[in-house]
Design an enzyme around this catalytic site. Structure first.
Site: not given
Length: 440
Positions: A99, A166-167
């Site tokens: 991402d 992930e963010e």
């Protein structure tokens, strides 16, 4: 004397194939780089936000299928799992996150992202790979290609995952909840890398033990009794109360946590009121809370709730208007713990391959990475994430000489030396994976 000569000869005989193998792998990486850089440019120019990584996942899935991996898409949302079984041996997981971030790129470079989207929250924003996940995905493809091309040199099962979100601290959890370790082979080893903005391109950093922090997002809604700014005695001012809470929160780290433990409580947002002469009836605080151990994390979160309530009681706030403290459990990122002995073993191996000057131990940082979940899910899994420096050497040296700060990860100006990051990470991850799966 003869024994010494024989020992020296044996050592030389062993070192020659190892050196040749190192050189051969580096040469294979070099041959792949032109094609990999074209993929990188495409990924960089077309970033996608968390939970939206459809195009990026499709690129990784297509590359893996061409190489003979068994590919499953839409695992935990947009995640992909690519499995290659190559005889008996251990299972090794190699992960890349996909991402981008809601950041408008300002590097001024050719090929900069011009993508703009409207988020699920209704905010129009530019999108950029400001954390370098484009280099992660590209190196992932490089590892897949090299492992597929060298099946005669390793034995075992390779599980390569493209992870979403992930963010947002959610992707790894979502993939695990969608059966990552039940639908697919469960690994004995988990590997990943992250590009780094704090040291020169091509250097490799490692941290045994705690490497990255627990990350919690906490919201506090402070309630009061609004009214006219000229008659404050008729109100219960939530701005004053919220300010007291902000001040008292500073004592959590300074007076309640041991100086030998790491902790951060940062109030990143304070919103209240709409006009000069109106005392609002509500204030909102947003906090980021960081720690390494679960014990310190629990103490911080409990302390935040206790302080908020205590300050409200001291201000005379009635029970039905106590502050509301909420922790976003869905976006909690647990601390990343690199298995110490395994990390030291891999670091020694990488130093032998890249030199002591290029492979260095780094202090832990308070950033977060949900790669941690793959090892925490089963404590028997040996887990390691390494750093690969991305700052061009000339830029790094100039900044150090001039005393100026370089762009960090998540900066709209972050522009890693992508070819060096990708080549280094591809070689390092491939070499470690092959070492863990020797030919049987």
């Amino acid at each position: 004397m003869m024994r010494i000569l024989w020992a020296a000869a044996a050592a030389l005989a062993l070192s020659v194939p190892a050196a040749a193998q190192t050189e051969a792998l580096g040469g294979e990486v070099g041959k792949q780089m032109p094609s990999l850089m074209e993929i990188y440019k495409d990924l960089h120019a077309n970033p996608e936000l968390s939970f939206m990584e459809v195009r990026s996942a499709g690129i990784l899935a297509a590359e893996a299928r061409k190489l003979g991996f068994q590919v499953t898409e839409k695992v935990g949302g947009t995640g992909i799992v690519a499995v290659m079984k190559n005889g008996p041996g251990p299972v090794v997981l190699v992960r890349a996150d996909m991402d981008g971030l809601p950041v408008t790129e300002q590097t001024g470079l050719a090929g900069a992202s011009k993508i703009r989207v409207t988020t699920k929250e209704g905010v129009e924003t530019g999108v950029m790979h400001a954390c370098g996940h484009d280099t992660h995905m590209t190196a992932w493809i490089g590892v897949a290609r090299l492992m597929a091309a060298n099946k005669d040199k390793w034995s075992g099962t390779l599980v390569m995952i493209g992870q979403p979100a992930e963010e947002r601290g959610a992707g790894a959890r979502m993939m695990l909840e969608d059966g990552l370790y039940t639908r697919f082979p469960k690994p004995q080893y988990a590997l990943a890398f992250h590009d780094a903005a704090q040291f020169p391109a091509g250097m490799i950093g490692y941290t045994p033990g705690y490497a990255l922090a627990n990350v919690d997002s906490v919201d506090i809604t402070v309630k009061g009794l609004g009214g006219h700014g000229a008659y404050p005695q008729t109100t219960k001012d939530p701005i004053v109360l919220a300010s007291r809470i902000v001040g008292a929160l500073q004592t959590l780290v300074s007076r309640e946590i041991s100086p030998l433990d790491s902790a951060v409580v940062t109030v990143g947002s304070f919103h209240a009121g709409a006009k000069h002469n109106i005392i609002s009836d509500e204030a909102k605080l947003q906090l980021t809370v960081r720690s390494y151990t679960d014990e310190v994390r629990d103490h911080l979160l409990d302390g935040i709730a206790r302080i908020a309530k205590g300050e409200a009681i001291a201000a005379g706030i009635p029970e039905d208007k106590m502050p509301v403290v909420s922790v976003d459990r869905n976006e909690f990122t647990p601390s990343t713990f690199n298995t110490p002995e395994f990390t030291e073993e891999m670091a020694t191996f990488l130093k032998g391959r890249f030199s002591d000057q290029r492979v260095v131990q780094m202090p832990p940082v308070m950033g977060g990475e949900d790669f941690s979940r793959f090892g925490r899910e089963d404590k028997s899994i040996k887990s390691l994430i390494i750093w690969v420096g991305g700052v061009p050497r000339a830029e790094y040296d100039a900044a150090k000489k001039e005393g100026r700060t370089l762009p960090s990860l998540h900066s709209p100006f972050w522009a890693p030396e992508a070819n060096t990051v990708i080549a280094t990470a591809t070689e390092a991850l491939t070499a470690m994976t092959m070492k863990l799966m020797p030919k049987q």
